[in-house]
Motif scaffolding. Structure first.
Motif, mmCIF file in Angstrom:
data_model
loop_
_atom_site.group_PDB
_atom_site.id
_atom_site.type_symbol
_atom_site.label_atom_id
_atom_site.label_comp_id
_atom_site.label_asym_id
_atom_site.label_seq_id
_atom_site.Cartn_x
_atom_site.Cartn_y
_atom_site.Cartn_z
ATOM 1 N N ALA A 118 0.844 -1.199 0.000
ATOM 2 C CA ALA A 118 0.000 0.000 0.000
ATOM 3 C C ALA A 118 0.879 1.249 0.000
ATOM 4 N N ARG A 119 0.459 2.250 -0.752
ATOM 5 C CA ARG A 119 1.202 3.514 -0.876
ATOM 6 C C ARG A 119 0.355 4.663 -0.344
ATOM 7 N N LEU A 120 1.013 5.592 0.358
ATOM 8 C CA LEU A 120 0.312 6.748 0.904
ATOM 9 C C LEU A 120 -0.271 7.581 -0.233
ATOM 10 N N ASP A 121 -1.561 7.884 -0.132
ATOM 11 C CA ASP A 121 -2.255 8.651 -1.170
ATOM 12 C C ASP A 121 -2.686 10.025 -0.656
ATOM 13 N N ALA A 122 -3.043 10.099 0.645
ATOM 14 C CA ALA A 122 -3.514 11.375 1.195
ATOM 15 C C ALA A 122 -3.431 11.362 2.710
ATOM 16 N N ILE A 123 -3.346 12.558 3.280
ATOM 17 C CA ILE A 123 -3.453 12.761 4.724
ATOM 18 C C ILE A 123 -4.554 13.791 4.926
ATOM 19 N N ILE A 124 -5.520 13.459 5.769
ATOM 20 C CA ILE A 124 -6.675 14.325 5.989
ATOM 21 C C ILE A 124 -6.740 14.696 7.465
ATOM 22 N N LEU A 125 -6.864 15.986 7.757
ATOM 23 C CA LEU A 125 -7.121 16.466 9.111
ATOM 24 C C LEU A 125 -8.563 16.935 9.160
ATOM 25 N N ALA A 126 -9.302 16.471 10.174
ATOM 26 C CA ALA A 126 -10.715 16.830 10.227
ATOM 27 C C ALA A 126 -11.205 16.902 11.666
ATOM 28 N N ASP A 127 -12.332 17.541 11.854
ATOM 29 C CA ASP A 127 -13.006 17.620 13.131
ATOM 30 C C ASP A 127 -13.756 16.317 13.392
ATOM 31 N N ALA A 128 -13.589 15.733 14.587
ATOM 32 C CA ALA A 128 -14.216 14.457 14.923
ATOM 33 C C ALA A 128 -15.745 14.520 14.798
ATOM 34 N N GLY A 129 -16.337 15.629 15.205
ATOM 35 C CA GLY A 129 -17.794 15.769 15.100
ATOM 36 C C GLY A 129 -18.272 15.707 13.669
ATOM 37 N N TYR A 130 -17.544 16.366 12.779
ATOM 38 C CA TYR A 130 -17.891 16.322 11.365
ATOM 39 C C TYR A 130 -17.767 14.895 10.820
ATOM 40 N N LEU A 131 -16.675 14.226 11.172
ATOM 41 C CA LEU A 131 -16.486 12.861 10.687
ATOM 42 C C LEU A 131 -17.599 11.942 11.166
ATOM 43 N N ASP A 132 -18.080 12.139 12.393
ATOM 44 C CA ASP A 132 -19.199 11.329 12.888
ATOM 45 C C ASP A 132 -20.439 11.495 12.020
ATOM 46 N N THR A 133 -20.657 12.700 11.472
ATOM 47 C CA THR A 133 -21.845 12.912 10.633
ATOM 48 C C THR A 133 -21.742 12.188 9.297
ATOM 49 N N ILE A 134 -20.515 11.980 8.794
ATOM 50 C CA ILE A 134 -20.390 11.297 7.498
ATOM 51 C C ILE A 134 -20.033 9.825 7.639
ATOM 52 N N TRP A 135 -19.374 9.435 8.729
ATOM 53 C CA TRP A 135 -18.989 8.032 8.913
ATOM 54 C C TRP A 135 -19.982 7.260 9.784
ATOM 55 N N GLY A 136 -20.717 7.964 10.641
ATOM 56 C CA GLY A 136 -21.639 7.287 11.548
ATOM 57 C C GLY A 136 -20.909 6.621 12.708
#
Length: 85
Positions: free
Chosen positions: A49-67
């Motif tokens: 596997a090769r690194l494709d991206a690094i994402i920084l995000a707010d945990a609350g926002y991620l909960d809304t899209i990941w559940g």
């Protein structure tokens, strides 16, 4: 699954930064994914596997899209993000 391979997401809370999550996106080529899936070759996913991206995000926002359906390893702990000197 993508036409050009498999994308893997590994997300970690950042120690000392409440609400901050860093996600590392790695990609496994279609060829290696097929070899791994079919068991026809010994593929070390950690090396293939090769690194494709690094994402920084707010945990609350991620909960809304990941559940709530998140997998957490037994040895999971937040990562320590230190500035270089």
């Amino acid at each position: 699954m993508r036409p050009d391979g498999l994308a893997l997401f590994n997300a970690y809370e950042v120690e000392g930064a409440p609400g901050v999550v860093v996600t590392f996106v790695t990609r496994l080529s279609m060829k290696d994914h097929e070899r791994l899936r079919n068991g026809k070759a010994n593929v070390d996913i950690n090396r293939a596997a090769r690194l494709d991206a690094i994402i920084l995000a707010d945990a609350g926002y991620l909960d809304t899209i990941w559940g709530d359906a998140k997998l957490r390893g037994r040895a999971y702990k937040p990562i320590r993000w230190e500035r270089s000197r």
